[in-house]
Enzyme design. Sequence first.
Site, PDB file in Angstrom:
ATOM      1  N   ASP A   1       0.862  -1.189   0.000  1.00 18.23           N
ATOM      2  CA  ASP A   1       0.000   0.000   0.000  1.00 18.23           C
ATOM      3  C   ASP A   1       0.895   1.235   0.000  1.00 18.23           C
ATOM      4  OD1 ASP A   1      -1.763   2.083   0.374  1.00 18.23           O
ATOM      5  OD2 ASP A   1      -2.968   1.044   1.875  1.00 18.23           O
TER       6      ASP A   1
ATOM      7  N   HIS B   1       0.500   8.141   3.625  1.00 19.98           N
ATOM      8  CA  HIS B   1       1.141   7.478   4.764  1.00 19.98           C
ATOM      9  C   HIS B   1       2.655   7.667   4.806  1.00 19.98           C
ATOM     10  CE1 HIS B   1      -2.776   5.687   5.237  1.00 19.98           C
ATOM     11  NE2 HIS B   1      -2.708   5.218   4.000  1.00 19.98           N
TER      12      HIS B   1
ATOM     13  N   ILE C   1      -0.167   9.591   8.245  1.00 15.25           N
ATOM     14  CA  ILE C   1      -0.914   8.757   9.188  1.00 15.25           C
ATOM     15  C   ILE C   1      -0.678   7.276   8.901  1.00 15.25           C
ATOM     16  CG2 ILE C   1      -2.686  10.517   9.533  1.00 15.25           C
ATOM     17  CD1 ILE C   1      -4.495   8.929   7.624  1.00 15.25           C
TER      18      ILE C   1
ATOM     19  N   GLY D   1      -5.059   2.357   7.856  1.00 19.09           N
ATOM     20  CA  GLY D   1      -6.119   1.775   8.668  1.00 19.09           C
ATOM     21  C   GLY D   1      -6.000   0.260   8.772  1.00 19.09           C
TER      22      GLY D   1
END
Length: 308
Positions: free
Chosen positions: A207, A212, A227, A230
């Site tokens: 990913d 991120h 961040i 998830g």
Amino acid sequence: MADNSACNPDLIIAHKFPDTTYVYTERDVAVYALGVGACGRDAVDTDELKYVYHENGQQFIKVLPTFSTLFSLRGLPQLSGVPGLKFDKRLLLHGQQYIEIHKPLPSNASILNKTTIAGFHDKGKAAIIELETRSYEKESGELLTLNRTSVFLRGAGGFSDPSKPFTYSNYPVNPASAMKIPKTQPFAVFEDCTQPPQALLYRLSGDYNPLHSDPMIAKVAGFSRPILHGLCTLGFAVRAIIKCICRGDPDMVKSIFARFVLHVYPGEALITEMWPEGLRVIYQVKAKERNRAVLSGYVDLHRLAASL
């Protein structure tokens, strides 16, 4: 249709994705496990060492059930090519994830993924698109896992009559409909700590969304810094449930549901609270430093651990 230049739901739900193949090895399994915090507290923890090492060879390492979410990631980049779908990929957010484990994952395999659009909804200022990915072991043809991914597309809504917004779903039952966090004290609580480079390690599993890793992209999206993914937070939560409720046996997991409530910053501590209810474990994850819930959901089990 409110705006002919906006999303066209008829084109979107009629779209057919090509089948894709995903080949992984024991190395990919181990890198993923480290990316979701395995052995992060104790490098010789026997409950978690099995995800990265086996004395008889790497082909015997165990696979975390959340590893299957990597199969569904192949559908997200293809959203940019869906006719009639208009959105800014920098503003894409993960909403929910539902996973069914039909067979424990082998430590290496060639996977055939079949992805379809399972839902599309106009939410005014945003749109929600739902993808379903069925993943088969290519050699045997057996169904291994099913993933349903709900993606929140900020700024893509408002394409239908606001008095009767467009909605489409082929889900027989919404997996979130029966889930409620109990008011009682949790049966088990597990605290773990993400590391400052956690997102950079997790992204090695495939990913590569710059939200991120790139500080400038993160600021455009409204965050002070990059961040955590998830699905990385979900990996931490399911690891905690396997450790505390399943007594270290990942094959007990039948299905998983997750609702992504709030972002996590790499380096924050995660507290997973668990409430067993029969063969279902309700869970909630909080970011300790902010005392905010960031993730909630449930894990359904094939059986209960003997000691529960």
